[in-house]
Design an enzyme around this catalytic site. Structure first.
Site, PDB file in Angstrom:
ATOM      1  N   TRP A   1       0.864  -1.189   0.000  1.00  0.00           N
ATOM      2  CA  TRP A   1       0.000   0.000   0.000  1.00  0.00           C
ATOM      3  C   TRP A   1       0.904   1.243   0.000  1.00  0.00           C
ATOM      4  O   TRP A   1       1.814   1.329   0.847  1.00  0.00           O
ATOM      5  CB  TRP A   1      -0.862  -0.054   1.269  1.00  0.00           C
ATOM      6  CG  TRP A   1      -1.881   1.019   1.440  1.00  0.00           C
ATOM      7  CD1 TRP A   1      -2.754   1.493   0.504  1.00  0.00           C
ATOM      8  CD2 TRP A   1      -2.158   1.735   2.654  1.00  0.00           C
ATOM      9  NE1 TRP A   1      -3.562   2.451   1.064  1.00  0.00           N
ATOM     10  CE2 TRP A   1      -3.215   2.612   2.380  1.00  0.00           C
ATOM     11  CE3 TRP A   1      -1.621   1.715   3.941  1.00  0.00           C
ATOM     12  CZ2 TRP A   1      -3.748   3.472   3.339  1.00  0.00           C
ATOM     13  CZ3 TRP A   1      -2.146   2.552   4.891  1.00  0.00           C
ATOM     14  CH2 TRP A   1      -3.199   3.425   4.597  1.00  0.00           C
TER      15      TRP A   1
ATOM     16  N   ASP B   1      -0.859  -5.804   9.118  1.00  0.00           N
ATOM     17  CA  ASP B   1      -1.892  -4.859   8.696  1.00  0.00           C
ATOM     18  C   ASP B   1      -3.114  -5.701   8.339  1.00  0.00           C
ATOM     19  O   ASP B   1      -3.083  -6.497   7.407  1.00  0.00           O
ATOM     20  CB  ASP B   1      -1.398  -4.050   7.485  1.00  0.00           C
ATOM     21  CG  ASP B   1      -2.360  -2.917   7.138  1.00  0.00           C
ATOM     22  OD1 ASP B   1      -3.520  -2.969   7.603  1.00  0.00           O
ATOM     23  OD2 ASP B   1      -1.962  -1.996   6.404  1.00  0.00           O
TER      24      ASP B   1
ATOM     25  N   LYS C   1     -13.661  -1.245   5.830  1.00  0.00           N
ATOM     26  CA  LYS C   1     -14.218  -2.053   4.739  1.00  0.00           C
ATOM     27  C   LYS C   1     -15.285  -3.013   5.259  1.00  0.00           C
ATOM     28  O   LYS C   1     -16.388  -3.051   4.735  1.00  0.00           O
ATOM     29  CB  LYS C   1     -13.108  -2.866   4.048  1.00  0.00           C
ATOM     30  CG  LYS C   1     -11.783  -2.148   3.866  1.00  0.00           C
ATOM     31  CD  LYS C   1     -11.855  -1.009   2.909  1.00  0.00           C
ATOM     32  CE  LYS C   1     -10.589  -0.429   2.428  1.00  0.00           C
ATOM     33  NZ  LYS C   1      -9.743   0.493   2.958  1.00  0.00           N
TER      34      LYS C   1
END
Ligand code: LMR
Length: 396
Positions: free
Chosen positions: A130, A211, A246
């Site tokens: 990311w 993560d 999300k």
């Protein structure tokens, strides 16, 4: 004074959303930022979130500050969702959780914690990762290095290279791993491979920094935690940065958590005191609303069951779009085999489109995706699939 300040470049992901908003083309398609859209192109508020908000509106009795690390009910709910209720790290009290404003703040608190307490540590990032990862550690003054992850030829995990590189990390370093639904590739290690990674980290004396932003978007809530649990052997320490943007659709509420798993309860208390010191000097204490929604849903059996169905429906829609995307490209006679997209997990696909092709899609068709070829599959829709695939065919 301020005239000397240079213009900062736009953010690799959020900058695209800004450009998309300004694009006057009515047929524009945004496949850049990782946000779930329904078939009509809207990012819905889950019914369970609405219900939790209704209850909170009725019952919330104070707007006083939360503790520096957030409410204990939230921390308990987060730990049980990640590790499974009754897991050894919970009962032994060696896991401590702080409620953070989003997964990004969890990463930044982790970075500050590392900088302050382990100043010699390097954080190892997957290549690719990311784009905000290197920025966050850089801002905190923590050095980063990369380890190979993606095999472009096979469109898979470069596992031998990954393992060989991790075998070189120094004792005391941290290795950032994507718990599931790797961003941007959508390619995760198997459970057996996770175990091998865990073995290498233990042998090197390195610590996993996981993560964990997409639990439930890959195969399922428990399935997506398998990697995390494979590493979490008795006595093993770890940092986990969670996000509920999300899986609860709570993007703008900024809901996340930093969980530290320490060797024992005594160590855990010391680590949490350092986490709190970092938070106090940063944003003082977390905003309550989003975390209260998550704790309300996870704390009520009926709401939780309903939320799991909503989560499964999001996952199914994404997988449906993967199949439709691959089938439509094939039907249009695109020669390259895009079948690998159906094997990738989570919101994203690493399409293999070049920077130049991505730029042409944006300039000529108002189709936005991240410069490295990452596509947000959760932004695809049956109604626009034809136009998308026609455009991809034309730039290839
Ligand atoms: C993404 O990767 O698109 C998301 O995680 C959103 C973000 O903040 O970049």
């Amino acid at each position: 004074m301020f005239q000397s300040v240079p213009l900062a470049p736009p953010d690799a992901i959020l900058g695209l959303s800004e450009a998309f908003a300004k694009d006057p083309n009515p047929a524009k398609i945004n496949l850049s930022i990782g946000v779930f859209c329904d078939e009509t192109g809207k990012t819905p508020i889950l019914a369970t979130v609405k219900e939790a908000e209704r209850r909170l509106l009725e019952t919330e009795a104070s707007k006083g500050y939360l503790p520096i690390d957030g409410s204990p009910a939230y921390a308990q709910a987060v730990q049980a969702m990640m590790f499974g209720a009754g897991h050894e790290v919970i009962t032994s009290r060696r896991a401590t959780t702080a409620h953070t404003p989003g997964g990004t703040a969890a990463l930044r608190v982790a970075a500050d914690l590392i900088k302050k307490n382990f100043p010699k540590a390097t954080v190892w990032l997957s290549d690719p990762t990311w784009p905000n990862h290197p920025q966050i550690f850089d801002a905190a003054g923590v050095p980063t290095k990369v380890y190979p992850y993606f095999d472009a030829t096979a469109n898979g995990l470069a596992f031998d290279k990954t393992l060989a590189a991790l075998g070189q990390v120094a004792a005391g370093d941290f290795v950032l791993l994507h718990g599931c639904c790797h961003n941007p590739t959508g390619i995760d290690p198997t459970v057996a491979q996770w175990k091998q990674i865990a073995g290498v980290l233990a042998a090197r004396g390195a610590t996993a920094l996981v993560d964990f932003a997409y639990q439930g978007f890959g195969r399922g809530l428990a399935e997506d935690a398998a990697g995390l649990l494979a590493i979490l052997q008795p006595g093993v320490e770890m940092l986990v940065c969670s996000s509920f943007s999300k899986n609860f659709g709570l993007y703008r509420e900024r809901v996340g958590a930093l969980t530290a798993v320490s060797k024992d309860a005594e160590t855990a208390a010391k680590v949490q005191s350092q986490v709190k010191a970092v938070i106090r000097a940063n944003y003082s204490n977390p905003p309550s609303h989003g975390g209260s929604i998550v704790a309300t849903i996870l704390g009520d059996a009926a709401l939780r069951a309903q939320w799991e169905k909503e989560l499964a429906a999001m996952r199914d829609r994404i997988n449906g779009m993967r199949q439709l995307f691959v089938a439509t490209l094939k039907a249009k006679g695109v020669a390259r085999d895009f079948g690998f997209i159906e094997r990738q997990l989570g919101m994203f696909s690493f399409s293999g489109l070049t920077k130049d092709q991505v730029q042409k899609l944006r300039d000529q068709y108002a189709i936005y995706m991240v410069g490295n070829g990452r596509i947000n599959v959760a932004g695809m829709r049956p109604a626009t699939m034809d136009r998308l695939c026609e455009a991809i065919k034309s730039v290839m």
